[in-house]
Design an enzyme around this catalytic site. Structure first.
Site, PDB file in Angstrom:
ATOM      1  N   GLY A   7       0.839  -1.185   0.000  1.00 46.63           N
ATOM      2  CA  GLY A   7       0.000   0.000   0.000  1.00 46.63           C
ATOM      3  C   GLY A   7       0.872   1.233   0.000  1.00 46.63           C
ATOM      4  N   SER A  11      -1.372   4.277   4.259  1.00 46.88           N
ATOM      5  CA  SER A  11      -2.555   3.591   3.711  1.00 46.88           C
ATOM      6  C   SER A  11      -3.240   2.676   4.727  1.00 46.88           C
ATOM      7  CB  SER A  11      -2.168   2.763   2.491  1.00 46.88           C
ATOM      8  OG  SER A  11      -1.271   1.725   2.864  1.00 46.88           O
ATOM      9  N   GLY A  12      -2.597   2.453   5.876  1.00 47.37           N
ATOM     10  CA  GLY A  12      -3.141   1.539   6.869  1.00 47.37           C
ATOM     11  C   GLY A  12      -2.532   0.155   6.802  1.00 47.37           C
ATOM     12  N   ALA A  34      12.321  -5.513  11.930  1.00 49.00           N
ATOM     13  CA  ALA A  34      12.410  -4.137  11.459  1.00 49.00           C
ATOM     14  C   ALA A  34      13.639  -3.964  10.563  1.00 49.00           C
ATOM     15  CB  ALA A  34      12.500  -3.190  12.654  1.00 49.00           C
ATOM     16  N   HIS A  50       6.137   3.716  15.888  1.00 47.41           N
ATOM     17  CA  HIS A  50       5.768   2.327  15.578  1.00 47.41           C
ATOM     18  C   HIS A  50       5.931   1.441  16.815  1.00 47.41           C
ATOM     19  CE1 HIS A  50       4.929   1.779  11.230  1.00 47.41           C
ATOM     20  NE2 HIS A  50       5.492   2.973  11.152  1.00 47.41           N
ATOM     21  N   ARG A  54       2.969  -0.675  18.921  1.00 50.55           N
ATOM     22  CA  ARG A  54       3.022  -2.136  19.098  1.00 50.55           C
ATOM     23  C   ARG A  54       3.016  -2.564  20.553  1.00 50.55           C
ATOM     24  NH1 ARG A  54       6.915  -1.719  15.332  1.00 50.55           N
ATOM     25  NH2 ARG A  54       8.587  -2.222  16.775  1.00 50.55           N
TER      26      ARG A  54
END
Length: 190
Positions: A7, A11-12, A34, A50, A54
């Site tokens: 995406g 965009s999710g 990562a 991020h 998480r």
């Protein structure tokens, strides 16, 4: 199960992939692999965002910008691995440590081989990538080489995957394959 998720920026796709990884793991270990190379404060802030997002989701984080074959021995066989992201990994392999655009074919083969090794070594693998192909801008030779390599990897990995999911506007769409029990027809549940 091997799931390829793509995406555009914002965009999710990352959020969807994390929730899908949680649904697939069923109590097994979750590993966030990562690939970002933290080179400046902006990237450090994005990584921290991020990581904060998480928290509480049961992921352990392995940071490895390139040469991902090296993580294989440390991955439990029953792990669900979320690799974020193919674009970073590709750039790191293509341009890192003396690499360059002349290494495009070698980079494609190396990443494809490592991705398949990750798939075969784990219970579930989700690879997230950026769709960076729609801007219509003429780029320099290095960017063109990167986009060509990334595009070829998208084709190869989507073909190898059990399911390919494309995210746009925060909405996932199953582009190929199936995800029984996860995406039975209605993609909005994940």
């Amino acid at each position: 199960m091997f799931v390829f998720v793509s995406g555009t920026v914002r965009s999710g796709k990352s959020e969807w992939a994390e929730r899908a990884a949680m649904a697939l793991s069923l109590g097994g270990p979750r590993v966030y692999l990562a690939t970002a190379h933290v080179l400046d404060d902006e990237m450090r802030r994005r990584v921290e965002l991020h990581q904060t997002a998480r928290q509480g989701r049961g992921f352990s984080t392995l940071e490895r910008p390139r040469d991902l074959e090296g993580v294989l021995p440390s991955l439990p066989w029953d792990a669900t691995v979320l690799l974020e992201c193919l674009g970073n990994w590709t750039a790191n392999e293509l341009f890192g440590e003396g690499g360059g655009i002349e290494d495009a074919e070698r980079t494609i083969k190396k990443i494809h081989r490592a991705a398949l090794m990750l798939r075969d070594r784990t219970a579930n693998l989700l690879i997230v990538s950026n769709d960076a192909f729609c801007d219509g801008i003429r780029h320099d030779a290095g960017t063109d080489a990167f986009l060509r390599v990334l595009g070829e990897l998208h084709v190869l990995l989507a073909k190898d995957a059990d399911a390919a999911v494309e995210c746009a506007f925060g909405l996932p769409r199953l582009a190929r394959g199936a995800m029984p029990g996860i995406l039975p027809g209605d993609l909005s549940g994940i």
